[in-house]
Design an enzyme around this catalytic site. Structure first.
Site, short mmCIF file in Angstrom:
data_model
loop_
_atom_site.label_atom_id
_atom_site.label_comp_id
_atom_site.label_asym_id
_atom_site.label_seq_id
_atom_site.Cartn_x
_atom_site.Cartn_y
_atom_site.Cartn_z
N CYS A 126 -11.44 -24.15 49.98
CA CYS A 126 -11.11 -22.65 50.14
C CYS A 126 -9.91 -22.70 51.22
O CYS A 126 -10.29 -23.14 52.21
CB CYS A 126 -12.32 -22.01 50.21
N HIS A 168 -14.49 -18.65 41.58
CA HIS A 168 -14.09 -18.91 42.90
C HIS A 168 -13.70 -17.30 43.39
O HIS A 168 -14.09 -17.01 44.43
CB HIS A 168 -13.33 -19.83 43.48
N GLU A 169 -12.49 -16.98 42.95
CA GLU A 169 -12.02 -15.92 43.40
C GLU A 169 -12.81 -14.33 43.13
O GLU A 169 -12.91 -13.67 44.02
CB GLU A 169 -10.47 -15.63 42.88
N HIS A 172 -15.25 -14.12 45.79
CA HIS A 172 -14.70 -13.69 47.02
C HIS A 172 -14.89 -12.09 47.33
O HIS A 172 -15.20 -11.61 48.43
CB HIS A 172 -13.36 -14.08 47.30
#
Length: 207
Positions: A126, A168-169, A172
């Site tokens: 990351c 993953h995004e 976030h």
């Protein structure tokens, strides 16, 4: 996180055609911004929904593409440059080396049927945890609903490494870093790696 939805017959966005030209156009209009790192409050809370699909959103996305390229990333969420909005950009190849480029607002992961949930335990890193990597099991196929930069409903799909990027995004934007999914021991190892590394890009210090 927001309510998940069951996968149905979906029309997926074409984020492959003219990928290089589209990424270059965004990046050349944008300005590189420093990356926020773990510990910055904006990374640890759910972001606000995008409600204004206007020129300021387009300018933000341009800056995100420029910042992503400068940091040598494959995906970037708005809070990683300190902006409290649910939008991410990506420039990521899948496991067949097909390049995907795009931006997504207000993403929600689609709940997959059991037969589509094959886990891949590859390494994950990351930009907000620079210099550190750790194995993390995630499904190797992902479907994400959201809106494009004009506010139209769209659906993305990804396999392999690109599926990992989409998950993953999206994480976030709901205040979750990949290290939050690790065991305490692995998280400690990741933080040690980060402390020993020197970021290759400008970051925002946590005062």
């Amino acid at each position: 996180m927001s309510q998940q939805h069951t996968e149905q017959q979906l029309d997926f966005v074409d984020d492959v055609t003219d990928a290089a030209d589209r990424e270059s156009a965004h990046r050349e209009r944008g300005t590189v911004r420093p990356i926020t790192v773990v510990g910055n409050p904006v990374l640890h809370r759910e972001c606000k929904d995008v409600t204004a699909f206007d020129d300021s959103l387009l300018a933000l996305v341009d800056d995100m593409f420029a910042s992503q390229r400068a940091a040598e990333g494959v995906g970037l969420a708005a809070n990683q440059i300190g902006v409290d909005l649910k939008v991410f950009v990506y420039d990521c190849a899948d496991d067949d080396d097909v390049r995907h480029v795009g931006a997504l607002c207000n993403p929600v992961l689609v709940e997959l049927p059991a037969d589509r949930r094959r886990l891949d335990d590859s390494n994950e890193g990351c930009l907000s945890v620079p210099g550190a990597y750790m194995e993390l099991a995630r499904p190797d196929y992902a479907v994400v609903r959201g809106q494009d930069l004009q506010g139209n409903p769209v659906v993305l799909q990804g396999t392999g490494y690109f599926a990992r990027c989409l998950q993953h995004e999206t994480d976030h934007l709901y205040g979750r870093l990949y290290i939050d999914r690790l065991s305490k021991r692995d998280r400690k190892d990741v933080m040690r790696q980060m402390a020993e590394a020197t970021p290759k890009f400008e970051t925002v210090p946590n005062d």
